[in-house]
Design an enzyme around this catalytic site. Structure first.
Site, short mmCIF file in Angstrom:
data_model
loop_
_atom_site.label_atom_id
_atom_site.label_comp_id
_atom_site.label_asym_id
_atom_site.label_seq_id
_atom_site.Cartn_x
_atom_site.Cartn_y
_atom_site.Cartn_z
N ALA A 124 0.92 -1.24 -0.07
CA ALA A 124 -0.18 0.07 -0.01
C ALA A 124 0.87 1.14 -0.14
CB ALA A 124 -0.89 -0.01 1.24
N TYR B 12 3.94 1.35 -1.20
CA TYR B 12 4.54 1.68 -2.41
C TYR B 12 3.54 2.18 -3.40
CZ TYR B 12 6.85 0.05 -6.82
OH TYR B 12 7.02 0.00 -8.07
N ASP B 13 2.53 1.70 -3.60
CA ASP B 13 1.36 2.24 -4.21
C ASP B 13 1.24 3.66 -4.11
OD1 ASP B 13 -0.56 -0.79 -4.62
OD2 ASP B 13 1.33 -0.24 -5.67
N SER C 157 41.18 -12.82 -4.77
CA SER C 157 42.06 -12.84 -5.50
C SER C 157 43.25 -13.54 -5.08
CB SER C 157 42.39 -11.43 -6.17
OG SER C 157 42.79 -10.53 -5.04
N LEU C 158 44.48 -13.60 -6.13
CA LEU C 158 45.84 -14.24 -5.71
C LEU C 158 46.85 -13.22 -5.83
CD1 LEU C 158 45.05 -17.63 -7.93
CD2 LEU C 158 45.17 -17.29 -5.73
N GLU D 119 48.18 -25.68 -10.77
CA GLU D 119 46.90 -25.72 -11.81
C GLU D 119 47.18 -24.46 -13.05
OE1 GLU D 119 43.86 -24.71 -9.46
OE2 GLU D 119 43.57 -26.68 -8.59
N LYS E 244 46.47 -21.27 -14.78
CA LYS E 244 45.61 -20.13 -14.26
C LYS E 244 44.94 -19.64 -15.64
CE LYS E 244 45.88 -15.70 -11.96
NZ LYS E 244 45.24 -14.85 -12.72
N ASP F 15 42.67 -17.91 -18.22
CA ASP F 15 42.45 -16.42 -18.28
C ASP F 15 40.94 -16.42 -18.89
OD1 ASP F 15 42.99 -13.77 -18.40
OD2 ASP F 15 44.28 -13.65 -19.99
N ARG G 234 31.87 -13.16 -9.72
CA ARG G 234 32.62 -12.78 -8.92
C ARG G 234 32.29 -11.45 -8.52
NH1 ARG G 234 37.83 -10.05 -8.11
NH2 ARG G 234 38.79 -10.88 -6.34
N TYR H 132 37.89 -25.41 -10.01
CA TYR H 132 39.10 -25.63 -9.55
C TYR H 132 39.18 -25.08 -8.15
CZ TYR H 132 39.21 -20.50 -10.96
OH TYR H 132 38.88 -19.39 -11.21
N LYS I 211 48.93 -23.95 -5.12
CA LYS I 211 48.04 -24.16 -3.88
C LYS I 211 48.55 -25.24 -2.95
CE LYS I 211 43.89 -23.03 -6.69
NZ LYS I 211 42.79 -23.37 -7.30
N LYS J 10 53.32 -15.97 -12.64
CA LYS J 10 52.62 -15.55 -14.09
C LYS J 10 53.58 -15.88 -15.20
CE LYS J 10 49.13 -13.05 -14.10
NZ LYS J 10 48.86 -12.00 -14.06
N CYS K 179 49.11 18.68 -34.13
CA CYS K 179 47.99 17.65 -33.79
C CYS K 179 47.39 17.15 -35.16
CB CYS K 179 47.02 18.25 -32.93
SG CYS K 179 45.70 17.25 -32.67
N CYS L 16 43.45 18.39 -34.94
CA CYS L 16 42.89 19.79 -35.08
C CYS L 16 44.03 20.74 -35.57
CB CYS L 16 42.52 20.02 -33.60
SG CYS L 16 43.93 20.54 -32.44
N CYS M 236 49.12 18.22 -27.68
CA CYS M 236 48.38 19.23 -28.65
C CYS M 236 48.01 20.21 -27.73
CB CYS M 236 47.15 18.31 -29.17
SG CYS M 236 45.93 19.50 -29.89
N CYS N 76 40.11 20.97 -29.52
CA CYS N 76 40.44 19.43 -30.48
C CYS N 76 39.43 18.27 -30.08
CB CYS N 76 42.07 19.03 -29.70
SG CYS N 76 42.69 17.54 -30.55
S1 IVH Z 1 41.94 -20.00 -7.28
C1 IVH Z 1 41.11 -18.03 -3.40
N1 IVH Z 1 42.84 -21.34 -9.35
O1 IVH Z 1 42.54 -16.05 -11.21
C2 IVH Z 1 41.77 -18.23 -4.64
N2 IVH Z 1 42.09 -19.05 -9.90
O2 IVH Z 1 43.82 -13.69 -9.22
C3 IVH Z 1 40.70 -18.20 -5.64
N3 IVH Z 1 42.08 -18.25 -11.87
O3 IVH Z 1 39.66 -14.75 -9.53
C4 IVH Z 1 41.23 -18.60 -6.98
N4 IVH Z 1 42.75 -20.07 -12.86
O4 IVH Z 1 39.39 -15.81 -11.90
C5 IVH Z 1 42.29 -20.26 -8.76
N5 IVH Z 1 43.28 -22.75 -11.21
C6 IVH Z 1 42.87 -21.47 -10.57
C7 IVH Z 1 42.56 -20.35 -11.29
C8 IVH Z 1 42.17 -19.18 -10.82
C9 IVH Z 1 42.56 -19.00 -13.26
C10 IVH Z 1 41.73 -16.72 -11.71
C11 IVH Z 1 40.48 -16.79 -10.93
C12 IVH Z 1 40.61 -15.81 -9.80
C13 IVH Z 1 41.97 -15.10 -10.30
C14 IVH Z 1 42.67 -14.96 -9.05
#
Ligand code: IVH
Length: 722
Positions: A54, A56-57, A101-102, A135, A137, A139, A158, A247, A311, A335, A440, A443, A464, A470
């Site tokens: 009510a 909300y309306d 993240s890692l 494992e 990584k 992409d 995520r 994973y 890991k 990496k 430039c 321009c 420029c 520009c």
């Molecule tokens: S483990 C708590 N394993 O890398 C750690 N991540 O920088 C959870 N990714 O957001 C991540 N391959 O998108 C893990 N074999 C792998 C992965 C992996 C790719 C990516 C994932 C994560 C990012 C971390």
């Protein structure tokens, strides 16, 4: 039901409204609209009601009435737009276990450090074995799949790690994700995490098709996978052929394994794809072998990898190791080096950036680098082409770069490919030195190399001087304004902003916010633009309307003022605290610029160049007019200076310099800020600590002169407890 400011009767609210000034009425309506929208999304997306039906309306009727009775105030089209279609936006999902993240390492020393750090933390003796899983990584983009009693219940992205988007319907179209786990022993609740990716071959095929159809092609498999998964039309996701590797896991109602490797085995048994290059390693040598083996074959795989993840295998050890800020202590990403290739420069094009910088871009004979076709690579600046670095010293033995040369290109991840070297042996005898333009190309204004007053050096960047005359700079600032770290308005990606600008629909940021009204009043015709239809237009309006409120620091950053990056925008906004103070600074500058400058100098952290750049921006009448137009449509919220909890560095002023090996400098800065420190860009008497990486440059000298504490990366890591 929670109390809100609209609990009074409609009549009362209407009277209150009638007594307001025009601008206050606009604010009132915008507030009410955003309140209603929040209710919409809470209701449709999470099945939560914060107000009774009510109530909300009542409020929706009131809004309708106020908009109709006040035609002089333009509504955003909330009521008569497509309506609020929750299915067109993804519901948010709170991750019960954050998706972290890692940290990264780049060389074998990093691997040794990681193993030693883990061993030290766990106090392992030299005879104690430490198993580590390696494992690939992948992409792609990470996703989490919640199974309840074996049935796929929710699939989410995520997001920011704490909250992602509910993309269950899209995820259900991925052929190798089981909708049901048949094992009777599967925990009642289990959240399986992994990477969604697109195969390189499917990516190429898709791009070829797009090209044939005259559509814009995609940049790389990862971005395409991300866009495809998060597409509002599930059929598009389905047609894009995405895949998943499992994973990791999040919430789990009963523990069912003692190690990571065991868990991966269960995933496989349950019908998930797990990566076949997952190894169990017992030593440093094993890890390096796993890494080298993968690096050797990575170009031949049909999916992109950007490294190897290590890991700690034992889950008991993982528990003890825990987390440091947003990464686990028990895992790390090693990496891969950037991939290289040699190709020919067909031409050199000069691009003009948002701040007027002229950047030379090599147009290349297309070359496949690690599965991605590269056609352009940056040549950085005039001096780089000549064979000089930013210090004016000779690089590549002084060899210049010319059209027709064979050059070496590197590509790493999403970064723009770079020309790194030239092959002099293959140089055509008739080739001519490249003459860098002094005007430039857009321009025609003179393009100049500025003198840096504090260092006495001439900048390697030619700029420029056309400023807002520009077109390239105007377009560049508009693209910057809507970009992710700035106002983050989705829907202006790709070449869209260029199209809107070229067609005269958007000339300055404020125009973005009037698009919907202008469309409604037939002043513009977005639907006649190539590639635009009702759905994309309405989605764009929705994205714009979601960004009508912004914090002061984001607002300042979005203006794209030279030298005001994310960090300086924060510092400036902490000083100003509100948009009102920013507006009064504009007045102040007109009376006495020095006075305004002094007020800022009191603030530690902001260098003179930064303040000067900020004040010059505000002194320019065209900029002020742009800013005022913008403020007619958006609301800027005050900055609240938060005092964070006590840490080893809270309240201290830090400066970072040089290259860091265990994390990027920006990650280190973020970490420092999260721990309550202030991160500054230059060393001054107010600096408490200078943190140095490799090749730290001149900041060390200044810090030494001022007697400031200098620490290296290792000390930094121990200070922040890694
Ligand atoms: S483990 C708590 N394993 O890398 C750690 N991540 O920088 C959870 N990714 O957001 C991540 N391959 O998108 C893990 N074999 C792998 C992965 C992996 C790719 C990516 C994932 C994560 C990012 C971390």
């Amino acid at each position: 039901m929670k109390m809100n400011k609209y609990t009074k009767s409609s009549d009362f609210l209407k009277k209150e409204f009638d007594n307001l000034s025009r601008t206050e009425k606009v604010d009132f309506l915008r507030d009410l609209e955003s309140f209603l929208k929040n209710q919409d999304s809470a209701y449709y997306q999470s099945n939560i009601s914060n107000v009774s039906d009510a109530e909300y309306d009542k409020l929706k009727l009131l809004y309708d009435k106020l908009i109709t009775n006040n035609p002089q105030i333009k509504g955003s089209g909330y009521l008569d737009s497509v309506g609020y279609k929750p299915s067109e936006k993804f519901e948010k999902v709170n991750h019960k276990v954050p998706m972290l993240s890692l940290s990264n390492i780049f060389d074998s020393d990093g691997v040794i450090d990681f193993i030693e750090r883990v061993r030290r933390y766990l106090s392992l003796g030299s005879n104690d074995n430490l198993e580590i899983v390696s494992e690939p990584k992948i992409d792609g983009l990470s996703a989490t799949l919640i199974y309840i009693n074996g049935n796929l219940h929710v699939g989410a992205t995520r997001g920011d790690g704490s909250q992602g988007e509910n993309v269950t319907q899209n995820i259900k179209t991925i052929s190798n994700i089981p909708h049901k786990i048949e094992d009777p022993n599967v925990p009642e609740i289990i959240e399986i995490r992994g990477e969604i990716y697109m195969k390189k071959s499917d990516f190429f095929e898709l791009n070829e098709r797009m090209q044939k159809e005259g559509k814009q092609t995609y940049v790389n498999p990862r971005n395409t996978a991300s866009g495809s998964l998060r597409h509002l039309d599930v059929n598009v996701t389905k047609s894009r052929k995405l895949y998943f590797f499992a994973y990791a896991w999040g919430e789990i109602s009963t523990n069912i394994a003692g190690s990571h490797f065991e868990m991966i085995g269960l995933f496989k048994k349950w019908g998930f794809d797990v990566n076949p290059y997952t190894n169990l390693n017992n030593s440093y040598e094993d890890l390096i072998r796993s890494y080298d083996d993968l690096n050797d074959i990575r170009s031949s795989l049909d999916y992109d990898l950007d490294g190897v993840v290590y890991k700690v295998n034992s889950l008991a050890y993982q528990d003890r190791l825990g987390f440091i800020s947003r990464s686990p202590r028990w895992a790390i990403a090693h990496k891969f080096p950037s991939e290289k290739a040699t190709t020919k420069i067909l031409d050199i094009e000069i691009q003009v950036g948002r701040t007027g910088s002229l950047t030379p871009v090599a147009k290349l004979e297309p070359v496949n680098i690690g599965g991605v076709v590269v056609r352009n690579a940056t040549l950085h600046n005039e001096d780089f082409i000549k064979g000089l670095n930013s210090e004016g010293e000779s690089i590549r033995d002084g060899a210049d770069i010319r059209i027709g040369d064979q050059v070496q290109i590197i590509r790493s991840g999403d970064v723009i490919p770079k020309v790194v070297d030239v092959n002099m042996k293959d140089r055509n005898k008739d080739s001519e030195e490249f003459i860098f333009p002094e005007n430039c190309p857009i321009c025609g204004s003179s393009a100049e190399r500025e003198l840096n007053e504090s260092t006495g050096k001439v900048s390697s960047v030619r700029r420029c001087t056309g400023g807002l005359y520009c077109n390239s700079q105007i377009l560049g600032s508009l693209e910057f304004f809507v970009s992710r770290d700035a106002m983050n308005i989705e829907g202006f990606g790709g070449k869209s902003m260029e199209l809107f600008y070229d067609m005269g629909l958007v000339n300055e940021p404020g125009d973005i916010y009037t698009l919907q009204d202008r469309q409604a009043q037939d002043q513009v015709d977005i639907l006649s633009l190539e590639g635009w239809g009702e759905l994309s237009m309405n989605n764009l309006f929705q994205s714009i309307n979601e960004r009508r409120s912004v914090s002061l620091d984001k607002f300042i950053y979005s203006l794209g003022i030279r030298h005001i990056g994310v960090n300086n925008a924060k510092l400036v906004s902490q000083q100003l605290t509100s948009i009102e103070n920013l507006l009064s600074t504009i007045e102040k500058i007109h009376h006495d610029r020095d006075d305004a400058l002094q007020a800022f100098i009191q603030n530690d952290g902001l260098g003179k160049v930064v303040i000067s750049s900020f004040l010059s921006f505000l002194q320019n009448e065209r900029n002020v007019s742009i800013l005022r137009n913008l403020l007619k449509s958006i609301r800027v919220t005050d900055v609240i200076n938060v005092i964070s909890e006590d840490t080893a560095i809270s309240g201290l002023s830090l400066v970072f310099t040089g290259k860091f090996s265990s994390m990027s400098r920006s990650e280190a800065k973020d970490q420092a800020e999260r721990m309550g420190a202030k991160v500054l860009s230059s060393v001054s008497a107010r600096t408490d600590i200078l943190v140095i990486g490799e090749d730290p440059g001149s900041k060390i000298k200044k810090a030494e002169e001022l007697g400031i504490r200098i620490i290296d990366e290792k000390e930094w890591l121990s200070l922040v407890d890694f």
